[in-house]
Scaffold this motif. Structure first.
Motif, PDB file in Angstrom:
ATOM      1  N   THR A   1      -8.699 -13.895  22.978  1.00  0.00           N
ATOM      2  CA  THR A   1      -8.212 -13.879  21.593  1.00  0.00           C
ATOM      3  C   THR A   1      -8.302 -15.263  20.969  1.00  0.00           C
ATOM      4  O   THR A   1      -8.732 -15.432  19.825  1.00  0.00           O
ATOM      5  CB  THR A   1      -6.752 -13.374  21.550  1.00  0.00           C
ATOM      6  N   ILE A   2      -7.870 -16.284  21.726  1.00  0.00           N
ATOM      7  CA  ILE A   2      -7.939 -17.663  21.222  1.00  0.00           C
ATOM      8  C   ILE A   2      -9.387 -18.049  20.941  1.00  0.00           C
ATOM      9  O   ILE A   2      -9.721 -18.629  19.917  1.00  0.00           O
ATOM     10  CB  ILE A   2      -7.288 -18.631  22.227  1.00  0.00           C
ATOM     11  N   THR A   3     -10.276 -17.718  21.883  1.00  0.00           N
ATOM     12  CA  THR A   3     -11.694 -18.056  21.712  1.00  0.00           C
ATOM     13  C   THR A   3     -12.268 -17.386  20.481  1.00  0.00           C
ATOM     14  O   THR A   3     -12.980 -18.013  19.686  1.00  0.00           O
ATOM     15  CB  THR A   3     -12.484 -17.625  22.956  1.00  0.00           C
ATOM     16  N   ASN A   4     -11.962 -16.105  20.304  1.00  0.00           N
ATOM     17  CA  ASN A   4     -12.463 -15.398  19.131  1.00  0.00           C
ATOM     18  C   ASN A   4     -11.921 -16.004  17.846  1.00  0.00           C
ATOM     19  O   ASN A   4     -12.632 -16.109  16.843  1.00  0.00           O
ATOM     20  CB  ASN A   4     -12.070 -13.918  19.210  1.00  0.00           C
ATOM     21  N   MET A   5     -10.641 -16.399  17.869  1.00  0.00           N
ATOM     22  CA  MET A   5     -10.038 -16.996  16.686  1.00  0.00           C
ATOM     23  C   MET A   5     -10.692 -18.337  16.372  1.00  0.00           C
ATOM     24  O   MET A   5     -10.978 -18.652  15.208  1.00  0.00           O
ATOM     25  CB  MET A   5      -8.528 -17.183  16.906  1.00  0.00           C
ATOM     26  N   GLU A   6     -10.949 -19.130  17.408  1.00  0.00           N
ATOM     27  CA  GLU A   6     -11.618 -20.414  17.204  1.00  0.00           C
ATOM     28  C   GLU A   6     -13.028 -20.213  16.655  1.00  0.00           C
ATOM     29  O   GLU A   6     -13.474 -20.935  15.764  1.00  0.00           O
ATOM     30  CB  GLU A   6     -11.658 -21.196  18.519  1.00  0.00           C
ATOM     31  N   ASN A   7     -13.727 -19.210  17.181  1.00  0.00           N
ATOM     32  CA  ASN A   7     -15.065 -18.914  16.673  1.00  0.00           C
ATOM     33  C   ASN A   7     -15.030 -18.488  15.214  1.00  0.00           C
ATOM     34  O   ASN A   7     -15.885 -18.885  14.420  1.00  0.00           O
ATOM     35  CB  ASN A   7     -15.717 -17.800  17.510  1.00  0.00           C
ATOM     36  N   LEU A   8     -14.015 -17.676  14.880  1.00  0.00           N
ATOM     37  CA  LEU A   8     -13.896 -17.222  13.493  1.00  0.00           C
ATOM     38  C   LEU A   8     -13.663 -18.392  12.555  1.00  0.00           C
ATOM     39  O   LEU A   8     -14.270 -18.472  11.475  1.00  0.00           O
ATOM     40  CB  LEU A   8     -12.749 -16.208  13.377  1.00  0.00           C
ATOM     41  N   ILE A   9     -12.793 -19.322  12.956  1.00  0.00           N
ATOM     42  CA  ILE A   9     -12.526 -20.492  12.122  1.00  0.00           C
ATOM     43  C   ILE A   9     -13.792 -21.325  11.948  1.00  0.00           C
ATOM     44  O   ILE A   9     -14.105 -21.784  10.847  1.00  0.00           O
ATOM     45  CB  ILE A   9     -11.393 -21.342  12.737  1.00  0.00           C
ATOM     46  N   LEU A  10     -14.548 -21.500  13.048  1.00  0.00           N
ATOM     47  CA  LEU A  10     -15.793 -22.262  12.977  1.00  0.00           C
ATOM     48  C   LEU A  10     -16.810 -21.567  12.071  1.00  0.00           C
ATOM     49  O   LEU A  10     -17.503 -22.218  11.274  1.00  0.00           O
ATOM     50  CB  LEU A  10     -16.375 -22.423  14.384  1.00  0.00           C
ATOM     51  N   ILE A  11     -16.878 -20.246  12.171  1.00  0.00           N
ATOM     52  CA  ILE A  11     -17.792 -19.478  11.321  1.00  0.00           C
ATOM     53  C   ILE A  11     -17.422 -19.657   9.850  1.00  0.00           C
ATOM     54  O   ILE A  11     -18.288 -19.887   8.990  1.00  0.00           O
ATOM     55  CB  ILE A  11     -17.752 -17.981  11.705  1.00  0.00           C
ATOM     56  N   VAL A  12     -16.132 -19.561   9.547  1.00  0.00           N
ATOM     57  CA  VAL A  12     -15.672 -19.712   8.161  1.00  0.00           C
ATOM     58  C   VAL A  12     -15.974 -21.115   7.637  1.00  0.00           C
ATOM     59  O   VAL A  12     -16.418 -21.285   6.489  1.00  0.00           O
ATOM     60  CB  VAL A  12     -14.160 -19.399   8.064  1.00  0.00           C
ATOM     61  N   LEU A  13     -15.745 -22.135   8.488  1.00  0.00           N
ATOM     62  CA  LEU A  13     -16.012 -23.514   8.062  1.00  0.00           C
ATOM     63  C   LEU A  13     -17.491 -23.727   7.747  1.00  0.00           C
ATOM     64  O   LEU A  13     -17.846 -24.321   6.719  1.00  0.00           O
ATOM     65  CB  LEU A  13     -15.558 -24.486   9.155  1.00  0.00           C
ATOM     66  N   ILE A  14     -18.361 -23.246   8.631  1.00  0.00           N
ATOM     67  CA  ILE A  14     -19.804 -23.427   8.411  1.00  0.00           C
ATOM     68  C   ILE A  14     -20.260 -22.620   7.195  1.00  0.00           C
ATOM     69  O   ILE A  14     -21.087 -23.079   6.399  1.00  0.00           O
ATOM     70  CB  ILE A  14     -20.593 -23.048   9.668  1.00  0.00           C
TER      71      ILE A  14
END
Length: 556
Positions: free
Chosen positions: A8-21
């Motif tokens: 869950t943490i990994t997916n959340m971190e990926n989502l934040i990175l996706i949104v930032l990019i």
């Protein structure tokens, strides 16, 4: 820590990175496109293509982002509902239920026949494809009409009516897909009866809330004079209405549209529209990023000629059918404008094609081809709408018949009036003087009690925050001859004064002040008049003293 928590943490971190990019890409691209006067939708869609290529998004993050993006459409439909109250919607029965129904059924039938007999798509898949291609883009078309103040035009009214019916038609289309993908026996009569009952329950709940609770609730919220609480209450209302509709199996956007219709009957509609516009625009940007994520780059380049041919064929056939439906009741110019404006395929078709592919109603290649063709039609639409007049002139000789404005007059349609910002003691005195001099005016006030007091006295007043440019625009500032800032709080008065001068630099602005230090940046601006109330009062007292008749007997 469990494996599930780590994932869950990994997916959340990926989502934040996706949104930032995605935010970085869209910002850079849109700044570049803006220099060439190109629509921002291109930047958002290309951002979706880029982040999909970088992250190879085939996981839950993509689904999560798509669900967030759907609320861009929710807020758009809500603001459209604000523009058209229940009374206005009743006046549009012909556009929605006659023209809209005929357009959807006829277009679905024609595309079904083409898909089934010319492209050999199986029966069920052809029916679903026909329904999907009959839809047009609510997000792009209505946003363009709102931003360019086209909602009062006859062709925009027709477009709105057809789009409303299409949004309603999504519900039976989704039900139809569910029936087609069922492996067992399905009682269609029971399913339809259940759908009608659920629709009646949703409408009844929203109607009761709107009629008996909404005004009381908003009055209670605005009584504390907190802008933040007011915005949060409106967000709660929009999301709550959307969730209620979704929980009964309907689209989020339909619930939001009904909520907008309810609030359109209240005095808060202009302020609410101004407050929600930033949320709507941001979420619409996210939506178009998710649209770009639908594109498979490798597949697109391998089949580019087929995709472009398909897109052109769809748009030409669709425009011809819409023109045919409307030509019997409208001037040809109105029919042609509506047809061209709605020739693209809508955003809800993505959902339909994906469900059809998951249910094995369409093959993967056909679904991908359809989706990319839809994306291309959406990317082309802003240019079509911007140059609509040129397209119509190229298509036919320009008609001498002028389109009539069919929507009832609104504050932004006023001309030659004086805008009074603030309806406190000073504002009321200003309004009374304008009435005595028979000068048209419009007052803006954010305190609900003062607005109620003004309306009870028959004054021309609207609820809104005059420090927001969108509210000033709604009040017709650019068509006003002057603006008077009569707000007791000097910091707010200075802010409003700056907003007025930024929104309309060519009108006279008069500001009443007690201390001039907050208005130093406005004093030297052309057309801005700073009136110091103490100096003005002193001058008036002296003038009265030296010009009045003096009783000589009393003076001895």
């Amino acid at each position: 820590m469990s494996i599930h928590s780590i994932c869950t943490i990994t997916n959340m971190e990926n989502l934040i990175l996706i949104v930032l990019i995605a935010a970085l890409c869209s910002t850079v691209l849109n700044v570049f496109f803006k220099r060439f006067n190109m629509p921002p939708i291109l930047g958002y869609i290309l951002s979706g293509v880029i982040i999909t290529s970088i992250f190879n998004l085939q996981n839950s993050n993509r689904q999560m982002l798509s669900e967030i993006a759907e609320f861009g459409i929710v807020f758009l439909l809500f603001t459209i509902g604000l523009e058209f109250s229940v009374q206005n919607l009743k006046k549009m029965k012909k556009e929605v239920f006659v023209h809209g129904t005929i357009q959807f059924l006829l277009t679905s039938l024609v595309f079904f026949l083409i898909a089934h007999y010319f492209f050999s798509i199986p029966l069920k898949g052809a029916i679903v494809s026909g329904a999907a291609l009959a839809l047009s883009s609510t997000a792009i078309v209505l946003k363009f009409f709102q931003e360019n103040r086209e909602m009062g035009r006859a062709y925009a009214r027709e477009s709105l009516g057809i789009l409303i019916l299409q949004d309603i038609a999504v519900i039976p289309v989704l039900i139809m897909i569910g029936i087609f993908t069922k492996t067992g026996d399905v009682n269609i009569g029971t399913l339809l009866a259940r759908t009608v009952l659920e629709a009646a329950i949703v409408l009844a709940l929203l109607w009761v809330f709107g009629k008996y609770v909404l005004n009381i609730a908003l009055s209670w919220v605005t009584s504390v004079h907190s802008h933040e609480i007011f915005i949060s209450s409106i967000l709660l209302l929009v999301v709550g209405a959307s969730y209620l509709a979704h929980s009964f199996g309907f689209s989020y956007s339909l619930g939001a549209f009904i909520a907008g219709l309810m609030i359109a009957e209240t005095q808060y509609k202009y302020q609410i529209e101004a407050d929600l516009t930033p949320f709507r625009d941001i979420l619409l940007g996210v939506f178009f990023v998710s649209v770009g994520m639908q594109i498979d780059i490798r597949f697109m380049f391998l089949h580019l000629a087929d995709i472009l041919t398909l897109m052109t064929m769809i748009m030409l056939i669709k425009a011809a059918l819409i023109f045919l439906v409307l030509r019997f009741s409208h001037w040809s110019s109105t029919s042609l404008k509506t047809a061209v404006a709605l020739s693209q395929v809508g955003e809800f078709s993505f959902v339909i094609f994906e469900l059809a592919q998951d249910g094995k109603l369409l093959s993967g290649d056909i679904s991908k081809t359809m989706i990319i063709a839809v994306v291309f039609s959406l990317m082309l639409t802003p240019f079509i709408l911007r140059y609509l007049e040129l397209i119509i002139r190229f298509t036919r000789r320009q008609s001498n018949t002028q389109e009539s404005v069919l929507i009832e007059p609104k504050p932004e349609k006023m001309k030659g009036h004086i805008l009074v910002c603030g309806y406190g003691f000073q504002g009321r005195q200003v309004v009374e003087q304008l009435i005595k001099m028979n000068i048209p005016y419009l007052a803006i006030e954010f305190q609900r009690q003062l607005v109620d007091k003004g309306k009870a006295a028959g004054r021309n007043i609207m609820f809104g925050n005059a420090s927001q440019k969108s509210i000033l625009k709604k009040a017709g500032l650019r068509n006003a001859i002057a603006a008077i800032v009569a707000i007791e709080d000097e910091k707010k008065a200075a802010l409003v004064g700056r907003r007025v001068t930024e929104a309309a630099a060519n009108i006279n602005v008069v500001i009443k002040v007690s201390h001039e230090n907050l208005f130093a940046d406005l004093k030297d601006m052309d057309g801005v008049h700073i009136i110091n109330e103490h100096a003005a009062l002193a001058k008036t007292l002296v003038n009265y003293a030296i010009t009045c008749d003096i009783d000589q007997n009393q003076s001895q």
